[in-house]
Motif scaffolding. Sequence first.
Motif, PDB file in Angstrom:
ATOM      1  N   CYS A   1     -37.790  15.462  24.478  1.00 57.27           N
ATOM      2  CA  CYS A   1     -37.417  16.141  24.702  1.00 57.27           C
ATOM      3  C   CYS A   1     -38.128  17.355  24.351  1.00 57.27           C
ATOM      4  N   SER A   2     -38.049  18.163  25.065  1.00 53.75           N
ATOM      5  CA  SER A   2     -39.171  19.509  24.868  1.00 53.75           C
ATOM      6  C   SER A   2     -39.370  20.679  23.517  1.00 53.75           C
ATOM      7  N   ALA A   3     -38.214  20.478  22.999  1.00 53.01           N
ATOM      8  CA  ALA A   3     -37.740  21.768  22.450  1.00 53.01           C
ATOM      9  C   ALA A   3     -38.447  20.907  20.742  1.00 53.01           C
ATOM     10  N   CYS A   4     -38.139  19.545  20.482  1.00 53.55           N
ATOM     11  CA  CYS A   4     -38.776  19.309  19.282  1.00 53.55           C
ATOM     12  C   CYS A   4     -40.049  17.997  19.607  1.00 53.55           C
ATOM     13  N   SER A   5     -40.281  17.259  21.202  1.00 51.36           N
ATOM     14  CA  SER A   5     -40.947  16.442  20.843  1.00 51.36           C
ATOM     15  C   SER A   5     -40.947  15.182  20.262  1.00 51.36           C
ATOM     16  N   MET A   6     -39.385  15.627  19.504  1.00 52.73           N
ATOM     17  CA  MET A   6     -39.233  14.357  18.737  1.00 52.73           C
ATOM     18  C   MET A   6     -38.524  13.097  19.305  1.00 52.73           C
ATOM     19  N   ALA A   7     -37.570  13.351  20.429  1.00 53.55           N
ATOM     20  CA  ALA A   7     -36.659  12.585  21.009  1.00 53.55           C
ATOM     21  C   ALA A   7     -37.271  12.263  22.249  1.00 53.55           C
ATOM     22  N   PHE A   8     -36.653  10.748  22.676  1.00 54.58           N
ATOM     23  CA  PHE A   8     -37.252  10.684  24.722  1.00 54.58           C
ATOM     24  C   PHE A   8     -36.279   9.586  25.106  1.00 54.58           C
ATOM     25  N   TYR A   9     -35.616   9.663  25.691  1.00 52.21           N
ATOM     26  CA  TYR A   9     -34.271   9.188  26.801  1.00 52.21           C
ATOM     27  C   TYR A   9     -34.979   8.549  27.849  1.00 52.21           C
ATOM     28  N   CYS A  10     -33.652   7.823  28.564  1.00 49.48           N
ATOM     29  CA  CYS A  10     -33.978   7.176  29.783  1.00 49.48           C
ATOM     30  C   CYS A  10     -33.544   7.428  30.984  1.00 49.48           C
TER      31      CYS A  10
ATOM     32  N   HIS B   1     -27.583  15.307  17.930  1.00 52.60           N
ATOM     33  CA  HIS B   1     -29.532  15.759  17.891  1.00 52.60           C
ATOM     34  C   HIS B   1     -29.629  17.400  17.770  1.00 52.60           C
ATOM     35  N   LYS B   2     -29.061  18.521  18.290  1.00 52.24           N
ATOM     36  CA  LYS B   2     -28.631  19.890  18.093  1.00 52.24           C
ATOM     37  C   LYS B   2     -29.331  20.362  16.612  1.00 52.24           C
ATOM     38  N   SER B   3     -28.811  20.188  16.161  1.00 51.26           N
ATOM     39  CA  SER B   3     -29.079  21.029  14.916  1.00 51.26           C
ATOM     40  C   SER B   3     -30.423  19.932  14.216  1.00 51.26           C
ATOM     41  N   ALA B   4     -30.703  19.349  14.581  1.00 51.40           N
ATOM     42  CA  ALA B   4     -32.098  18.635  13.693  1.00 51.40           C
ATOM     43  C   ALA B   4     -32.417  19.451  14.900  1.00 51.40           C
ATOM     44  N   CYS B   5     -32.722  19.494  16.420  1.00 50.18           N
ATOM     45  CA  CYS B   5     -33.292  19.662  16.946  1.00 50.18           C
ATOM     46  C   CYS B   5     -34.613  21.586  16.716  1.00 50.18           C
ATOM     47  N   SER B   6     -32.976  21.975  16.591  1.00 51.57           N
ATOM     48  CA  SER B   6     -33.199  23.682  16.534  1.00 51.57           C
ATOM     49  C   SER B   6     -34.031  23.301  15.034  1.00 51.57           C
ATOM     50  N   PHE B   7     -33.659  22.983  14.076  1.00 49.06           N
ATOM     51  CA  PHE B   7     -34.466  22.375  12.672  1.00 49.06           C
ATOM     52  C   PHE B   7     -36.348  22.302  13.008  1.00 49.06           C
ATOM     53  N   TYR B   8     -36.701  21.250  13.636  1.00 46.78           N
ATOM     54  CA  TYR B   8     -37.728  20.988  14.650  1.00 46.78           C
ATOM     55  C   TYR B   8     -38.404  21.408  15.250  1.00 46.78           C
ATOM     56  N   ALA B   9     -37.589  22.794  16.060  1.00 45.03           N
ATOM     57  CA  ALA B   9     -38.412  23.253  16.749  1.00 45.03           C
ATOM     58  C   ALA B   9     -39.280  24.360  16.370  1.00 45.03           C
ATOM     59  N   VAL B  10     -38.192  24.956  14.895  1.00 46.27           N
ATOM     60  CA  VAL B  10     -39.327  26.220  14.442  1.00 46.27           C
ATOM     61  C   VAL B  10     -40.632  25.475  13.022  1.00 46.27           C
ATOM     62  N   ASN B  11     -40.260  24.192  12.967  1.00 52.06           N
ATOM     63  CA  ASN B  11     -41.333  23.813  12.256  1.00 52.06           C
ATOM     64  C   ASN B  11     -42.325  23.722  13.350  1.00 52.06           C
ATOM     65  N   ARG B  12     -42.649  23.133  14.450  1.00 54.99           N
ATOM     66  CA  ARG B  12     -42.930  23.202  15.778  1.00 54.99           C
ATOM     67  C   ARG B  12     -43.885  24.760  16.778  1.00 54.99           C
ATOM     68  N   ASP B  13     -43.124  25.597  16.151  1.00 58.61           N
ATOM     69  CA  ASP B  13     -43.662  26.940  16.515  1.00 58.61           C
ATOM     70  C   ASP B  13     -44.235  27.397  15.222  1.00 58.61           C
ATOM     71  N   HIS B  14     -43.932  27.141  14.036  1.00 56.72           N
ATOM     72  CA  HIS B  14     -45.089  27.447  12.352  1.00 56.72           C
ATOM     73  C   HIS B  14     -46.150  27.106  12.848  1.00 56.72           C
ATOM     74  N   ALA B  15     -45.956  25.219  13.486  1.00 54.22           N
ATOM     75  CA  ALA B  15     -47.407  24.609  13.074  1.00 54.22           C
ATOM     76  C   ALA B  15     -48.410  25.333  14.133  1.00 54.22           C
ATOM     77  N   ILE B  16     -47.973  25.499  15.270  1.00 49.39           N
ATOM     78  CA  ILE B  16     -48.601  26.362  16.104  1.00 49.39           C
ATOM     79  C   ILE B  16     -49.549  27.363  16.268  1.00 49.39           C
ATOM     80  N   LYS B  17     -48.492  28.550  15.345  1.00 48.84           N
ATOM     81  CA  LYS B  17     -49.466  29.844  15.049  1.00 48.84           C
ATOM     82  C   LYS B  17     -49.676  29.828  13.684  1.00 48.84           C
TER      83      LYS B  17
END
Length: 253
Positions: free
Chosen positions: A15-24, A37-53
Amino acid sequence: MPRCEGGSSKDLLRCSACSMAFYCSRECQKMHWRKDHKSACSFYAVNRDHAIKISGNPRAWTDLVTWTQYHHASLVNASLACYLRRVAVGKAGPDTVTMLHLEMRYLNDRKLPPHRQFELCEARFVSPGDKKWAGMCGIATCYRPAAVAMGKREMPHTYWGTGGYLLTVRFRKEPVDIGEDYVPFWKHFAIDQERAHARPACRNPLDQLEENIREGRKMRFCCGRIEGAPTCCCGGWTHETVSVISRAPADRG
């Protein structure tokens, strides 16, 4: 992480947004997005952006995800051992308010592989009385009901409970504020009846976990097959039998 039958690990899509999930396949990804995945992904994406910043490194979040994948079995084994020790003294097992908590620091050293990029500052079992991290624990437990439901679906006849671990990671070199400098990351995992009846080794599981992380050891889940086997895949960590521990030191696996 969801996977479909027949998927090759080297061909999995991340998953390009959160990097957490993998799919075949793309179809598997779309199905999981609509279902869970939709709600969890959006939350993790916020954390990803914060970690990068706050780290200044575009790979900061991906490094954390990779680190967690590498050490996942060690984290689960340590969590399970702690839960079983609680049960042994009459306390509750896996529940919504008690989980393994690791306070960590991002080294942000380009020379190190991802599984060595994080320094463990402290490991402990978090309870409601730990006010310092109560907010982040509360966020993690919000997602626990869905994890419990999934565990019961996957283990309809052998389900025992759902455990969890929480990482609070400091991505800034010099800390300023818990809310600004730390990023939460958590996982829930289902526990079956077989593992629930394991007998933890005498050694403190948090000491073993700290050693694994410090030395970059990668552990596997214990197969539980001890009788007649030359070794077991947890290195004797979750077992009481001295002969197994001596045959399979913890740095194997």
